[in-house]
Design an enzyme around this catalytic site. Structure first.
Site, PDB file in Angstrom:
ATOM      1  CB  ALA A 113      15.171 -41.199  -9.238  1.00  0.00           C
ATOM      2  N   GLY A 115      12.282 -44.752 -11.533  1.00  0.00           N
ATOM      3  CA  GLY A 115      12.711 -45.847 -12.348  1.00  0.00           C
ATOM      4  C   GLY A 115      11.454 -46.256 -13.223  1.00  0.00           C
ATOM      5  N   GLY A 116      10.667 -45.617 -13.406  1.00  0.00           N
ATOM      6  CA  GLY A 116       9.261 -45.988 -14.337  1.00  0.00           C
ATOM      7  C   GLY A 116       9.881 -46.079 -15.989  1.00  0.00           C
ATOM      8  CD  GLU A 135      17.531 -39.021  -9.384  1.00  0.00           C
ATOM      9  OE1 GLU A 135      17.861 -37.798  -8.862  1.00  0.00           O
ATOM     10  OE2 GLU A 135      17.058 -39.126 -10.413  1.00  0.00           O
ATOM     11  NE  ARG A 140      14.700 -37.769  -7.381  1.00  0.00           N
ATOM     12  CZ  ARG A 140      13.346 -38.131  -8.103  1.00  0.00           C
ATOM     13  NH1 ARG A 140      12.482 -38.226  -7.278  1.00  0.00           N
ATOM     14  NH2 ARG A 140      13.144 -37.929  -9.197  1.00  0.00           N
ATOM     15  CG  ASP A 180      11.453 -37.659 -17.544  1.00  0.00           C
ATOM     16  OD1 ASP A 180      10.422 -37.063 -18.292  1.00  0.00           O
ATOM     17  OD2 ASP A 180      11.084 -38.124 -16.568  1.00  0.00           O
ATOM     18  CB  CYS A 233       5.748 -33.747 -16.120  1.00  0.00           C
ATOM     19  SG  CYS A 233       6.928 -33.412 -14.622  1.00  0.00           S
TER      20      CYS A 233
END
Length: 470
Positions: A113, A115-116, A135, A140, A180, A233
């Site tokens: 999530a 979803g990119g 997810e 989400r 991710d 990130c």
């Protein structure tokens, strides 16, 4: 914003970056970089550039990625509702690009999530193979499912599970896996100031532990010879280089492989982990003071071909007694075929595998992997949602409209992006229009955007209530 950065964070970054620190911290006072990624499942890159109403600048590390600037608001344009692009921060486009997914493969996006990255991976698959987008948080997962639907993805299964539960079901099953990972979000401080309030040194440690557990599950689900991409990130070495060093120490069957580094990517730092591992120089750091994007970390790993292979648990359905078909399945398929023959006489997607039709209550889906057993897993979407069957009457799903081409439809209601009627449609209003009665595909500048039902000089609106513009 600089004055709002947490002191333990700035002290650590000053120690790590040395003379680069001033440039780094000054980047927090620069404007946020906005990005969109063209969706090739709907429109080619060059074709989109010919009709784009926005001023776009290419993102070097993503073929379909672009930066845009204020006052453009592509999220408020009908092209967005038609799934022609996905709004995505430029640095975040790097991870799915690095995975290198190929049509026909089985891909897992383990922390998917909103979803990119999943929609980006689905574009690489081109409708062939299967994407499992997972997810753990239910709300989400719903947003993830909606974004895949909007982008016209037909071969995705959305699960709402823990990595451990998926690990039990799918050992050594996937060709490629993207992790991710949940992280402390340091790289998003500029874009999401609320991430600053949520940050603490304790959260960095907590995320590091969680990342280790997720990587363990991913390693078990990857086929021998498969590819794993790990991204975050955050800038914290504990969550980046150290998480990888710990993982490699436990998994000698994995090695880090090189990334297609651009001039604006920096390498990972072996000296920021213990023990030092020179393989880390093949990982990438995306710094906000060295490129137009937010902070990101990226590593690509490959699993040895010689790893012992176990039978994927996902196929054990074949060894159990065959289940009886859900009540009404025969009638549901008949209703679908009647609808499809009438409304989409020129279908190019072959809905010809009868075992791929799955009926859940009144909801009919077309699965990308009907041989797999999804029992006892939380599944939000198992392929393409075709529609709802009510008393042998078929009502098409919004997902079907977005997945199919206007050239395949018997009836099309065409509007331009600037046409006031298109705005009325997106607000859920009925439109005055003459035409042949029946389900009608509504398009914006030739791209599918939703359903209407033509009757007696009026196009009744079937744009989903939850997506309507205010």
């Amino acid at each position: 914003m600089t004055k709002n950065l947490p002191t333990p964070f700035t002290e650590r970054m000053q120690t790590l970056l040395g003379q680069d620190y001033e440039a780094f911290v000054s980047s927090y006072d620069q404007p946020v970089t906005h990005g969109l990624r063209v969706n090739p499942l709907k429109v080619g890159r060059d074709d989109f550039l010919k009709i784009s109403p926005f001023a776009l600048e290419a993102v070097p590390w993503c073929e379909n990625g672009f930066r845009y600037k204020e006052p453009d608001r592509p999220g408020k344009h009908p092209f967005h509702s038609a799934g022609m692009y996905y709004l995505q921060e430029p640095s975040a486009m790097s991870a799915a690009e690095a995975l290198g997914a190929q049509p026909g493969e089985r891909i897992l996006d383990l922390c998917a999530a909103p979803g990119g990255k999943s929609t980006q991976l689905a574009a690489f698959l081109r409708g062939q193979g299967m994407l499992v987008a997972n997810e753990i948080h239910p709300v989400r997962a719903k947003a993830l499912s909606e974004n895949l639907e909007r982008c016209g993805v037909t071969n995705a299964v959305v699960t709402n599970e823990t990595p451990e539960r998926l690990r039990e079901r799918f050992p050594q099953f996937f060709d490629r896996i993207l992790v991710d990972a949940p992280c402390s979000g340091e790289g998003m401080f500029r874009k999401l100031p609320e991430a600053i309030e949520d940050w603490s040194p304790a959260k960095v440690t907590e995320c590091h532990v969680m990342q280790g557990d997720i990587l363990e599950a991913a390693a078990a689900m990857l086929k021998p010879g498969g590819t794993l991409v790990y991204s975050t990130c955050t800038f914290a070495p504990l969550e980046n280089e150290q998480s990888l060093v710990n993982f490699l120490g436990n998994h000698p069957e994995f090695e880090i492989v090189s990334l297609p580094l651009t001039d604006c990517f920096s390498t990972g730092q072996p000296e920021w982990a213990s023990p030092q591992n020179e393989q880390l120089t093949q990982t990438a750091r995306l710094w906000p003071h060295r490129l137009q994007g937010e902070g990101h970390y990226l590593a690509k790993l490959q699993k040895s071909e010689t790893t012992e292979v176990h039978e994927p648990a996902g196929k054990r359905k074949e060894k159990r007694a065959a289940k009886s078909a859900p009540a009404g399945r025969k009638e549901a398929l008949a209703a679908w075929r009647t609808f499809a023959d009438e409304a989409f006489p020129a279908l190019t997607k072959p809905f010809d595998d009868e075992s791929a039709f799955l009926l859940f209550g009144e909801q009919l889906y077309y699965s990308p992997a009907p041989e797999l057993d999804w029992d006892k897993l939380k599944v939000a979407r198992v392929g393409l949602h075709l529609g709802t069957v009510k008393k042998n009457r078929f009502e098409p799903a919004h997902a079907l409209a977005l997945a199919l081409s206007p050239a395949e439809a018997a009836r099309v209601a065409s509007y331009g992006a600037d046409d006031p009627e298109m705005l009325r449609y997106l607000k859920g209003e009925a439109l005055t229009r003459d035409g042949e009665s029946g389900w009608t595909l509504v398009t914006v500048d030739g791209f599918s955007i939703g359903w209407g039902k033509q009757s007696e000089g009026q196009l009744k609106n079937h744009y989903p209530k939850g997506l309507r513009w205010l």
